[in-house]
Design a protein around this motif. Structure first.
Motif, PDB file in Angstrom:
ATOM      1  N   ASP A 250       0.803  -1.778  -0.295  1.00 56.64           N
ATOM      2  CA  ASP A 250      -0.090   0.205   0.000  1.00 56.64           C
ATOM      3  C   ASP A 250       0.928   1.567   0.250  1.00 56.64           C
ATOM      4  OD1 ASP A 250      -2.228  -1.477   0.452  1.00 56.64           O
ATOM      5  OD2 ASP A 250      -2.526  -1.586   2.123  1.00 56.64           O
ATOM      6  N   ASP A 251       2.364   1.189   0.691  1.00 56.23           N
ATOM      7  CA  ASP A 251       2.698   2.493   0.861  1.00 56.23           C
ATOM      8  C   ASP A 251       3.437   2.658  -0.376  1.00 56.23           C
ATOM      9  OD1 ASP A 251       2.931   2.998   3.757  1.00 56.23           O
ATOM     10  OD2 ASP A 251       3.833   1.054   3.770  1.00 56.23           O
ATOM     11  N   LEU A 252       3.783   1.419  -1.513  1.00 59.60           N
ATOM     12  CA  LEU A 252       4.628   1.973  -2.212  1.00 59.60           C
ATOM     13  C   LEU A 252       3.696   1.711  -3.492  1.00 59.60           C
ATOM     14  CD1 LEU A 252       6.731   1.968  -3.903  1.00 59.60           C
ATOM     15  CD2 LEU A 252       6.414  -1.118  -4.762  1.00 59.60           C
ATOM     16  N   ARG A 253       2.729   2.328  -3.449  1.00 56.95           N
ATOM     17  CA  ARG A 253       0.891   2.504  -4.355  1.00 56.95           C
ATOM     18  C   ARG A 253       1.493   3.751  -4.188  1.00 56.95           C
ATOM     19  NH1 ARG A 253      -0.265  -3.465  -4.552  1.00 56.95           N
ATOM     20  NH2 ARG A 253      -0.294  -3.572  -6.906  1.00 56.95           N
ATOM     21  N   ALA A 254       0.774   4.071  -3.133  1.00 57.22           N
ATOM     22  CA  ALA A 254       0.558   5.634  -2.186  1.00 57.22           C
ATOM     23  C   ALA A 254       1.551   6.558  -3.417  1.00 57.22           C
ATOM     24  CB  ALA A 254       0.280   5.462  -0.966  1.00 57.22           C
ATOM     25  N   ALA A 255       3.231   5.949  -3.229  1.00 60.29           N
ATOM     26  CA  ALA A 255       3.865   6.640  -3.476  1.00 60.29           C
ATOM     27  C   ALA A 255       4.080   6.895  -4.879  1.00 60.29           C
ATOM     28  CB  ALA A 255       5.374   6.354  -3.111  1.00 60.29           C
ATOM     29  N   ALA A 256       3.476   5.788  -6.197  1.00 58.01           N
ATOM     30  CA  ALA A 256       4.037   5.444  -6.915  1.00 58.01           C
ATOM     31  C   ALA A 256       2.402   6.130  -7.421  1.00 58.01           C
ATOM     32  CB  ALA A 256       3.961   4.394  -7.586  1.00 58.01           C
ATOM     33  N   GLN A 257       2.070   6.422  -7.587  1.00 55.84           N
ATOM     34  CA  GLN A 257       0.120   7.175  -7.446  1.00 55.84           C
ATOM     35  C   GLN A 257       0.516   8.607  -7.586  1.00 55.84           C
ATOM     36  OE1 GLN A 257      -2.299   6.303  -8.689  1.00 55.84           O
ATOM     37  NE2 GLN A 257      -2.438   8.037  -9.415  1.00 55.84           N
ATOM     38  N   ALA A 258       1.538   8.990  -5.969  1.00 59.71           N
ATOM     39  CA  ALA A 258       1.533  10.866  -5.784  1.00 59.71           C
ATOM     40  C   ALA A 258       2.735  10.688  -6.895  1.00 59.71           C
ATOM     41  CB  ALA A 258       2.369  10.921  -4.215  1.00 59.71           C
ATOM     42  N   GLU A 259       3.334  10.133  -7.286  1.00 56.33           N
ATOM     43  CA  GLU A 259       4.357  10.865  -8.790  1.00 56.33           C
ATOM     44  C   GLU A 259       4.090  10.503  -9.840  1.00 56.33           C
ATOM     45  OE1 GLU A 259       8.930   8.668  -9.501  1.00 56.33           O
ATOM     46  OE2 GLU A 259       7.388   7.237  -9.211  1.00 56.33           O
ATOM     47  N   VAL A 260       2.881   9.994 -10.153  1.00 55.21           N
ATOM     48  CA  VAL A 260       2.475  10.017 -10.904  1.00 55.21           C
ATOM     49  C   VAL A 260       1.009  11.544 -10.784  1.00 55.21           C
ATOM     50  CG1 VAL A 260       0.134   9.084 -12.850  1.00 55.21           C
ATOM     51  CG2 VAL A 260       1.525   7.352 -11.680  1.00 55.21           C
ATOM     52  N   ASP A 261       0.371  11.509 -10.587  1.00 52.62           N
ATOM     53  CA  ASP A 261       0.444  12.520 -10.218  1.00 52.62           C
ATOM     54  C   ASP A 261       0.915  14.301 -10.303  1.00 52.62           C
ATOM     55  OD1 ASP A 261      -2.398  11.404  -9.225  1.00 52.62           O
ATOM     56  OD2 ASP A 261      -2.271  11.844  -6.891  1.00 52.62           O
ATOM     57  N   ARG A 262       2.276  14.020  -9.026  1.00 49.73           N
ATOM     58  CA  ARG A 262       3.120  15.558  -9.458  1.00 49.73           C
ATOM     59  C   ARG A 262       3.481  15.153 -10.841  1.00 49.73           C
ATOM     60  NH1 ARG A 262       5.545  13.085  -5.140  1.00 49.73           N
ATOM     61  NH2 ARG A 262       7.117  12.600  -6.130  1.00 49.73           N
ATOM     62  N   LEU A 263       2.945  14.710 -12.012  1.00 48.57           N
ATOM     63  CA  LEU A 263       4.387  14.670 -13.440  1.00 48.57           C
ATOM     64  C   LEU A 263       3.084  15.384 -14.378  1.00 48.57           C
ATOM     65  CD1 LEU A 263       5.295  10.652 -13.995  1.00 48.57           C
ATOM     66  CD2 LEU A 263       6.316  12.993 -13.632  1.00 48.57           C
ATOM     67  N   ARG A 264       1.365  14.545 -14.106  1.00 46.41           N
ATOM     68  CA  ARG A 264       0.125  15.027 -14.360  1.00 46.41           C
ATOM     69  C   ARG A 264      -0.040  16.613 -14.305  1.00 46.41           C
ATOM     70  NH1 ARG A 264      -3.888  12.277 -11.806  1.00 46.41           N
ATOM     71  NH2 ARG A 264      -3.473  10.143 -13.653  1.00 46.41           N
ATOM     72  N   THR A 265       0.198  16.983 -12.800  1.00 48.78           N
ATOM     73  CA  THR A 265       0.374  18.815 -12.359  1.00 48.78           C
ATOM     74  C   THR A 265       1.442  18.993 -13.229  1.00 48.78           C
ATOM     75  OG1 THR A 265      -0.583  17.922 -10.746  1.00 48.78           O
ATOM     76  CG2 THR A 265      -0.342  20.103 -10.686  1.00 48.78           C
ATOM     77  N   SER A 266       2.266  18.601 -12.899  1.00 48.03           N
ATOM     78  CA  SER A 266       3.832  19.446 -14.415  1.00 48.03           C
ATOM     79  C   SER A 266       3.144  19.492 -15.644  1.00 48.03           C
ATOM     80  CB  SER A 266       5.329  18.457 -13.998  1.00 48.03           C
ATOM     81  OG  SER A 266       6.016  19.533 -14.542  1.00 48.03           O
ATOM     82  N   THR A 267       2.626  18.570 -16.058  1.00 43.61           N
ATOM     83  CA  THR A 267       2.731  18.504 -17.549  1.00 43.61           C
ATOM     84  C   THR A 267       1.166  19.610 -18.312  1.00 43.61           C
ATOM     85  OG1 THR A 267       2.962  16.497 -17.609  1.00 43.61           O
ATOM     86  CG2 THR A 267       2.342  17.093 -19.761  1.00 43.61           C
ATOM     87  N   ARG A 268       0.627  19.624 -16.851  1.00 38.23           N
ATOM     88  CA  ARG A 268      -0.245  20.600 -17.577  1.00 38.23           C
ATOM     89  C   ARG A 268      -0.080  22.028 -17.446  1.00 38.23           C
ATOM     90  NH1 ARG A 268      -5.386  17.140 -14.246  1.00 38.23           N
ATOM     91  NH2 ARG A 268      -6.151  16.038 -15.770  1.00 38.23           N
ATOM     92  N   ARG A 269       0.806  22.255 -16.130  1.00 38.09           N
ATOM     93  CA  ARG A 269       1.175  23.761 -16.132  1.00 38.09           C
ATOM     94  C   ARG A 269       2.437  23.456 -17.048  1.00 38.09           C
ATOM     95  NH1 ARG A 269       4.646  22.105 -12.261  1.00 38.09           N
ATOM     96  NH2 ARG A 269       3.058  22.841 -10.153  1.00 38.09           N
ATOM     97  N   ASP A 270       3.282  23.379 -17.595  1.00 42.63           N
ATOM     98  CA  ASP A 270       3.841  23.033 -18.592  1.00 42.63           C
ATOM     99  C   ASP A 270       3.103  23.261 -20.253  1.00 42.63           C
ATOM    100  OD1 ASP A 270       5.889  22.827 -17.557  1.00 42.63           O
ATOM    101  OD2 ASP A 270       6.539  20.916 -18.428  1.00 42.63           O
ATOM    102  N   ALA A 271       1.884  22.645 -19.955  1.00 45.38           N
ATOM    103  CA  ALA A 271       1.154  23.070 -21.361  1.00 45.38           C
ATOM    104  C   ALA A 271       0.016  24.454 -21.169  1.00 45.38           C
ATOM    105  CB  ALA A 271      -0.110  22.236 -21.281  1.00 45.38           C
ATOM    106  N   ALA A 272      -0.200  24.953 -19.953  1.00 49.44           N
ATOM    107  CA  ALA A 272      -1.192  25.765 -20.184  1.00 49.44           C
ATOM    108  C   ALA A 272       0.106  27.103 -20.104  1.00 49.44           C
ATOM    109  CB  ALA A 272      -1.523  26.044 -18.076  1.00 49.44           C
ATOM    110  N   ALA A 273       1.436  26.716 -20.016  1.00 54.68           N
ATOM    111  CA  ALA A 273       2.392  28.251 -20.000  1.00 54.68           C
ATOM    112  C   ALA A 273       2.313  27.927 -21.629  1.00 54.68           C
ATOM    113  CB  ALA A 273       3.465  28.089 -19.364  1.00 54.68           C
TER     114      ALA A 273
END
Length: 356
Positions: A253-276
């Motif tokens: 569960d710890d590893l899945r939560a960490a991996a999901q948080a990593e994916v969420d950060r990548l998604r947020t970063s990609t959206r921020r780049d697209a908006a800019a």
């Protein structure tokens, strides 16, 4: 409350004296005057090893003479084998000293040819409480934590870390709190030896800086996992297996939560780049932006957190019922064949939980 023959006060509900380890037949009545392997509790010995580690490691850091994990492992395994020679056997794989440093141990728990195994890597707490979790094996250039998981899978074991701690730690998580057991009262010194899933360590390694406190707080005193006091209706082997399965599930569960948080950060970063990014040339109307090429970050969104090549089959292994021991483990129990399963294995601890 009553007194044991050793003169120390004990709770009436205890089965063993927590101070001398003698088995009790009734409140304050010891079965024997001496302490034999048959009368001594494995749980009590694990608690005693943790206490010694807790105090000695603190003193060694204070005097500037703290040894590596190997010394504490040898002391603890030596006590387990010496005090429980009727049920615990330690087989050491002899090799060059440089090949032994940082190596893993296998622990196999068995009854009548059935059982399960753990692949164990020990880590000593530094003076400030951190651990060398990012250690890279010099001969291969690979991270030790990933090798631990990979070697465990190849050997049919679950990967865990045993942590050697000292007096600078007060748990903040209910998981790691010390509790009473039938063999004695809970004490902070029992935090000297704790155990945690290697997947929890992998989860922490996905973040910077390394949060040693999270790993410590997710670990539990090792006697709580390896205690020879089974739940009602289950054998000692079944109870130990259930405890280790629970440890692995929490690590997963710890590893899945960490991996999901990593994916969420990548998604947020990609959206921020697209908006800019500036709009298409030629104004805002009538045209359409060129479709963006898929990026590694975008591709990672749908990736299963445990799809890494290190991990396939690990959850399935944890969910398997108790099964027959591998032939190589049976041979070691019968004192035949001491070949290590791989170059990084330092030895094996064989624990017979029959009649426990």
């Amino acid at each position: 409350m009553s007194l044991c023959l050793c003169g120390e006060e004990i709770a009436d509900r205890f089965v063993f004296c927590p101070h001398c380890g003698v088995e009790l037949r009734g409140p304050g009545q010891a079965a024997v005057l001496g302490v034999s392997p048959e009368a001594r509790s494995v749980c009590r010995t694990l608690r005693a090893c943790a206490t010694r580690t807790f105090e000695r490691l603190a003193l060694d850091h204070f005097t500037g003479s703290a040894s590596g994990e190997e010394m504490y492992t040898q002391l603890n395994l030596g006590d387990l084998q010496r005090l429980h020679s009727d049920r615990i056997v330690v087989r050491e794989f002899h090799r060059r000293q440089e090949a032994r440093n940082g190596a893993d141990w296998e622990w196999w728990f068995h009854t009548a040819g059935r059982g399960f195994g753990l692949r164990v890597q020990a880590k000593r707490a530094k003076r400030g409480g951190g651990y060398d979790l990012e250690h890279v094996v010099r001969t291969t250039g690979e991270r030790q934590s990933e090798l631990l998981v990979r070697d465990a899978l190849a050997a049919g074991c679950l990967p865990v870390y045993v942590l050697y701690n000292h007096r600078n730690w007060v748990p903040r998580s209910p998981t790691g709190l010390v509790v009473d057991c039938r063999h004695g009262r809970g004490s902070p010194t029992q935090l000297g030896c704790t155990i945690v899933s290697a997947l929890t360590v992998q989860a922490v390694l996905r973040h910077r800086p390394i949060r040693a406190s999270y790993v410590r707080d997710r670990s539990v005193p090792w006697h709580r996992v390896l205690c020879d006091a089974p739940d009602t209706g289950r054998s000692g082997l079944e109870a130990a297996h259930a405890a280790v399965e629970d440890l692995h599930r929490r690590g997963s569960d710890d590893l899945r939560a960490a991996a999901q948080a990593e994916v969420d950060r990548l998604r947020t970063s990609t959206r921020r780049d697209a908006a800019a990014r500036p709009g298409p040339t030629g104004g805002t109307g009538g045209g359409s932006a060129r479709p963006r090429r898929s990026t590694p970050a975008a591709a990672a969104w749908g990736r299963e957190p445990l799809d890494d090549p290190v991990y396939p089959g690990l959850d399935e292994l944890a969910g398997h019922p108790l099964s027959r021991l591998p032939d190589r483990v049976k041979s070691m129990i019968r004192e035949r064949g001491f070949e290590p399963p791989d170059a990084r294995a330092a030895g094996v601890v064989l624990v017979d939980l029959t009649d426990v």
